[in-house]
Design a protein around this motif. Sequence first.
Motif, PDB file in Angstrom:
ATOM      1  N   ARG A 192      47.663 -14.614  -2.835  1.00  0.00           N
ATOM      2  CA  ARG A 192      48.365 -13.720  -1.897  1.00  0.00           C
ATOM      3  C   ARG A 192      49.633 -14.385  -1.385  1.00  0.00           C
ATOM      4  NH1 ARG A 192      48.053  -8.832  -1.624  1.00  0.00           N
ATOM      5  NH2 ARG A 192      45.996  -8.462  -0.748  1.00  0.00           N
ATOM      6  N   SER A 196      34.572 -11.518   1.440  1.00  0.00           N
ATOM      7  CA  SER A 196      34.563 -10.244   0.708  1.00  0.00           C
ATOM      8  C   SER A 196      35.943  -9.848   0.195  1.00  0.00           C
ATOM      9  CB  SER A 196      34.023  -9.127   1.616  1.00  0.00           C
ATOM     10  OG  SER A 196      34.888  -8.940   2.747  1.00  0.00           O
ATOM     11  N   SER A 197      36.945 -10.679   0.476  1.00  0.00           N
ATOM     12  CA  SER A 197      38.298 -10.362   0.015  1.00  0.00           C
ATOM     13  C   SER A 197      38.355 -10.422  -1.512  1.00  0.00           C
ATOM     14  CB  SER A 197      39.311 -11.349   0.608  1.00  0.00           C
ATOM     15  OG  SER A 197      40.597 -11.146   0.052  1.00  0.00           O
ATOM     16  N   ASN A 198      39.077  -9.458  -2.112  1.00  0.00           N
ATOM     17  CA  ASN A 198      39.182  -9.434  -3.572  1.00  0.00           C
ATOM     18  C   ASN A 198      40.390 -10.213  -4.084  1.00  0.00           C
ATOM     19  OD1 ASN A 198      41.240  -7.816  -2.729  1.00  0.00           O
ATOM     20  ND2 ASN A 198      40.634  -5.988  -3.887  1.00  0.00           N
ATOM     21  N   ILE A 199      41.029 -10.970  -3.193  1.00  0.00           N
ATOM     22  CA  ILE A 199      42.166 -11.781  -3.617  1.00  0.00           C
ATOM     23  C   ILE A 199      42.167 -13.088  -2.833  1.00  0.00           C
ATOM     24  CG2 ILE A 199      43.782 -10.766  -1.941  1.00  0.00           C
ATOM     25  CD1 ILE A 199      45.929 -10.956  -4.174  1.00  0.00           C
ATOM     26  N   ARG A 200      42.459 -14.175  -3.524  1.00  0.00           N
ATOM     27  CA  ARG A 200      42.458 -15.488  -2.888  1.00  0.00           C
ATOM     28  C   ARG A 200      43.711 -15.682  -2.037  1.00  0.00           C
ATOM     29  NH1 ARG A 200      42.064 -17.021  -8.173  1.00  0.00           N
ATOM     30  NH2 ARG A 200      43.987 -18.234  -7.902  1.00  0.00           N
TER      31      ARG A 200
END
Length: 452
Positions: free
Chosen positions: A361, A353-357
Amino acid sequence: MTSSSGKRPRSAEENPGLGKIDCPHCDGLGYVIPDVPPIHPSFGRAVPCTCRAIDQEMERLDKLQRLSQLGTLQHNTFDTFLPDGHGLTPVKQRNLHMAYDIALAYAKEPKGWLVLKGGYGCGKTHLAAAIANQRLAMGHPVLFVSTPDLLDHLRATYSPSSDTTYDDRFEQVRNAPMLILDDLGTQSNTEWAQEKLYQIFNHRYNTRLPTIVTTNQELESIEIRIRSRMVDPGLVQVVHVAAPDFRRAGVDQDQSELSTLNLHLDKTFATFDLREQELPRSQTENLRRAFETAREYAQEPADWLVFNSVGYGNGKTHLAAAIANHVANQGDPVLFVVVPDLLDHLRAAFNPSSNIRLDKRFDEVKTAPILVLDDLGTESATAWAREKLYQLFNYRYNARLPTVITTATPVDELDPRLATRMLDGSRCTFFLLEVPSYRGGVKTRGKPGKRR
């Protein structure tokens, strides 16, 4: 107008392959009979008009256009670029305007190579596309393609259903009159990919063909054979675009969500207590040297600065935050992060569900213009954590990116791979704070810290 055989050359309407021609020389027929003496071999013979050569060139350009991705960037022109950015500091505004001016000059007269490097969304792709669009508007051929897609195009030629051969596709790229490679460094670096890119770069370097490269990578991280050609000052102009992400206009873009500097806004050089009435002279001198070292570093951050101490609460974090606040107040981006928190952020990127890989990051931290790592040594020492920290340290060490580190762990108890970089006197100033905690505690003795 007739040919030597007595047959009239077919017009564009009669031969769809000719395309629509509006030419004053051949009246749209596509052929002309040259005005030469009767003894000339071409006397009375129809030959292709120069407009056919132009048409054939346009057909070739259409193939390049289909290969490239410029169609989606056709509105990225110099007219639609904002050279003053959105709410930039004067320094960054001047930097962005300089990049704009250099790109515009290159579009008018492309010579050598142009490398545009900078963070995500800083405008480097827009500038590269603007150059391509202007050159196409002037009637000059351009091949614009992202590096991962270029490699995919080459791989696709191996398919039996491919409408072109590998050799033809590769030659189109190697010898394109102007080649723009977008996002170098985002490709999968297999041995095959590295070899193909090297062949392209090497050929264009030797033939001095106009080439533009955009990348968000530090040049030190690019494969050495390619990097050596990208940094040749006799051929290449490297422009660092320092603007933040245009797509986040109106947001405090210089303050990453990773950063906790907002919790330390009160920690400045003006609020630092030198404790002159509290400590013995030797400790007061040690603390003053630490203060002067930090203030000197803040004026012109370069390489690494490490504050080490026995115990906590003796001013390491305050000095590191004072450096970060000073840099931020000058309008420059700085990332201040506590090491355990950093590792938590990286772990969180694994969540579906993370909006950034994770890679994005981690790149944000690796390539931060100035990075402050607080409390090194307090993180959980798992194999994964040790490996991530080593990758981070190794990258910034090799790239010589300004980095401030605080740690209360004796250096000989840290991961040796980290310690060796922190103790390299040619790239790192290692300062041992020998004062007790502000909250009281046992006074410690040690060798005076010194600037190296």
